[in-house]
Design an enzyme around this catalytic site. Structure first.
Site, PDB file in Angstrom:
ATOM      1  CB  SER A  19      42.706  39.922  46.216  1.00  9.95           C
ATOM      2  OG  SER A  19      41.595  40.085  46.068  1.00  9.95           O
ATOM      3  CE  LYS A  68      37.268  43.197  37.446  1.00  8.40           C
ATOM      4  NZ  LYS A  68      36.658  44.027  38.431  1.00  8.40           N
ATOM      5  CG  ASN A  89      35.603  38.358  39.165  1.00  7.58           C
ATOM      6  OD1 ASN A  89      35.161  37.470  39.054  1.00  7.58           O
ATOM      7  ND2 ASN A  89      35.480  38.988  40.251  1.00  7.58           N
ATOM      8  CG  ASP A 105      33.938  42.572  40.291  1.00 11.62           C
ATOM      9  OD1 ASP A 105      34.537  42.450  41.232  1.00 11.62           O
ATOM     10  OD2 ASP A 105      34.312  42.279  39.370  1.00 11.62           O
ATOM     11  N   GLY A 128      29.531  57.346  36.082  1.00 12.16           N
ATOM     12  CA  GLY A 128      30.415  56.730  35.776  1.00 12.16           C
ATOM     13  C   GLY A 128      29.272  55.623  34.932  1.00 12.16           C
ATOM     14  CB  ALA A 133      29.186  51.747  35.054  1.00 15.45           C
ATOM     15  NE  ARG A 157      34.292  54.530  28.446  1.00 13.80           N
ATOM     16  CZ  ARG A 157      34.707  54.435  29.431  1.00 13.80           C
ATOM     17  NH1 ARG A 157      34.549  54.889  30.452  1.00 13.80           N
ATOM     18  NH2 ARG A 157      36.293  54.233  29.349  1.00 13.80           N
ATOM     19  N   GLY A 237      33.407  50.569  49.632  1.00 16.75           N
ATOM     20  CA  GLY A 237      33.496  49.563  48.692  1.00 16.75           C
ATOM     21  C   GLY A 237      34.648  48.622  49.272  1.00 16.75           C
TER      22      GLY A 237
END
Length: 285
Positions: A19, A68, A89, A105, A128, A133, A157, A237
């Site tokens: 960043s 977050k 974020n 995001d 994931g 996710a 999850r 990414g």
């Protein structure tokens, strides 16, 4: 403009965040000579004290894991986007002292998809079930018109992902990770797992593949993205990282548009540089 303003990324660990590279590149291109952007190693216990100590020179904060959700009680308000996944974020510090939370995001992911020509898909899969996710699922609520399948490693999850699907209005089902190769039947596959987790799936990429969005940017390419690139479209990414950072710069500085091209080039140079400090770790922000 030479007004002194400060911004930073907070998280733990934070040493390898890209960043600062991206935001500083934006400030240079925009002529914001008085602006600085740093990184601070801050965990959940230290976060309240850090936020309380911010003075009027501060314009904004970027938050990565594990902050977050921890940041939310410290804010005056959060955007609808951030509220949809209970994750912030980005914090904008206003002139009147308010702390406003947002999530770049999700729109960053949508922007990265659209940049690659993906505006609408009829089906999607998520590999994931972690924090990224849930943001992927929120992004899919904007671009996927059909069902979404998440491939996960635990029942807990799976239940969490189904809860997010209900909340976001997404038709979601979950399957065990052992069936993850079935994900490749979808038009769009979003891989949100840590480095190495999808390597075992590289040999299962079909001859006629759709679109893979792999949220990792280091190491790059992953085994899965390398195999996929020979058969279909790959979004990396770095695309997500840059697009979410562009939105952060715009929110914090008020300068629109932020310089996407220069920010991406700076990030790519940082990853490619010999012996660069960023090559030994990965942060999504």
């Amino acid at each position: 403009m030479s007004t002194i303003r400060r911004a930073a990324v907070l998280g733990s660990p934070i040493a390898h965040s890209l960043s600062p590279v991206l935001h500083r590149a934006a400030y240079a291109e925009l002529g914001l000579t008085g602006w600085s952007y740093d990184r601070f190693e801050i965990d959940e216990a230290a976060l309240p004290g850090f936020v309380q100590g911010l003075d009027s020179t501060w314009a904004g904060l970027s938050l990565t894991m594990p902050l977050k959700r921890a940041i939310i009680p410290l804010l005056d308000s959060i955007s609808e986007t951030a509220s949809s996944v209970e994750a912030v974020n980005t914090v904008v510090l206003t002139d009147d002292g308010r702390r406003i939370g947002d999530n770049t995001d999700i729109p960053g992911m949508v922007a990265a998809l659209r940049e690659s020509g993906v505006d609408r898909v009829g089906s999607a899969s998520i590999l994931g079930a972690g924090a990224t996710a849930s943001s992927a699922l929120a992004a899919l609520s904007r671009v996927c018109t059909g069902p979404v399948t998440a491939y996960v490693r635990s029942a807990a999850r799976a239940a969490e992902m189904r809860g997010w699907g209900d909340r976001l209005g997404v038709e979601l089902r979950t399957l065990e990770w052992s069936q993850a190769a079935r994900a490749f039947d979808a038009e769009l596959v979003i891989a949100t797992t840590p480095a190495g987790a999808t390597d075992e799936l590289a040999g299962a990429v079909p001859d006629s593949a759709g679109v893979l969005f792999d949220v990792l940017y280091e190491p790059w390419p992953t085994a899965l993205s390398a195999a996929w690139s020979r058969r279909g479209t790959v979004i990396g990414g770095m695309d997500l990282l840059v697009h979410q950072a562009v939105l952060q710069v715009e929110l914090m500085t008020g300068c629109v548009p932020a310089p996407l091209r220069e920010m991406r080039a700076a990030g790519e140079r940082a990853l490619e540089g010999p012996g660069d400090q960023f090559r030994s770790g990965v942060r999504l922000i």
